[in-house]
Design a protein around this motif. Structure first.
Motif, PDB file in Angstrom:
ATOM      1  N   GLU A 128       3.261  -0.705   4.707  1.00 49.16           N
ATOM      2  CA  GLU A 128       4.557  -0.687   3.998  1.00 49.16           C
ATOM      3  C   GLU A 128       6.003  -0.891   4.007  1.00 49.16           C
ATOM      4  N   ASN A 129       6.681  -1.885   4.851  1.00 44.89           N
ATOM      5  CA  ASN A 129       7.379  -2.507   4.851  1.00 44.89           C
ATOM      6  C   ASN A 129       7.489  -3.489   4.252  1.00 44.89           C
ATOM      7  N   ALA A 130       5.788  -4.475   3.282  1.00 44.62           N
ATOM      8  CA  ALA A 130       6.395  -5.173   2.796  1.00 44.62           C
ATOM      9  C   ALA A 130       5.541  -4.625   1.371  1.00 44.62           C
ATOM     10  N   PHE A 131       5.149  -3.297   0.772  1.00 46.08           N
ATOM     11  CA  PHE A 131       5.266  -2.923   0.119  1.00 46.08           C
ATOM     12  C   PHE A 131       6.569  -2.665  -0.317  1.00 46.08           C
ATOM     13  N   PHE A 132       7.291  -2.317   0.809  1.00 44.98           N
ATOM     14  CA  PHE A 132       8.820  -1.319  -0.442  1.00 44.98           C
ATOM     15  C   PHE A 132       9.658  -2.617  -0.598  1.00 44.98           C
TER      16      PHE A 132
END
Length: 139
Positions: free
Chosen positions: A111-115
């Motif tokens: 999720e961190n990488a996605f955003f």
């Protein structure tokens, strides 16, 4: 002559944007270079994500990452290079960072990488917008 450029010196205005564009493209320059040096690993990465034919897609990814980065950094059709990297990053983000399918620590990391990648997409769109709509005296 002053040791450091002043705010009215053209060199003072030129280097921060150039450095910012280099930093913005650094992951793509590094990624393209590593994929080119270890093409087998690049092909394996494509296969890992279910992309076929893996070898031509790996070659196209290398060309896109390196070529579009050079366009952004040098200013040669900067808007086109920036939009290419934005589109590539958006597609890769939805392919590789599917946090909604994960749980626990893996979900947190994805999720961190996605955003973070969405932030890169926004930055490249902003670069393209600025390049397309800058005023003649902005250079």
């Amino acid at each position: 002559m002053a040791a450091f450029p002043t705010r009215s010196d053209p060199a003072w205005k030129a280097w921060p944007p150039r450095l910012a564009l280099l930093l913005l493209c650094s992951a793509y320059l590094q990624g393209g270079w590593i994929k080119a040096v270890d093409f087998g690993a690049a092909v394996a990465e494509m296969a890992h994500f279910g992309l076929a034919p893996a070898a031509p897609l790996a070659a196209a990814t290398i060309a896109l990452e390196l070529g579009a980065s050079v366009m952004v950094i040098t200013g040669l059709w900067r808007w086109l290079g920036a939009l290419a990297l934005a589109g590539f990053t958006l597609m890769a983000t939805f392919l590789a960072n599917r946090f909604w399918e994960a749980s626990g620590a893996e979900r947190f990391a994805l999720e961190n990488a996605f955003f973070e990648h969405l932030g890169l997409v926004g930055a490249f769109v902003l670069v393209a917008w600025h390049d397309l709509f800058k005023r003649p005296h902005d250079d």
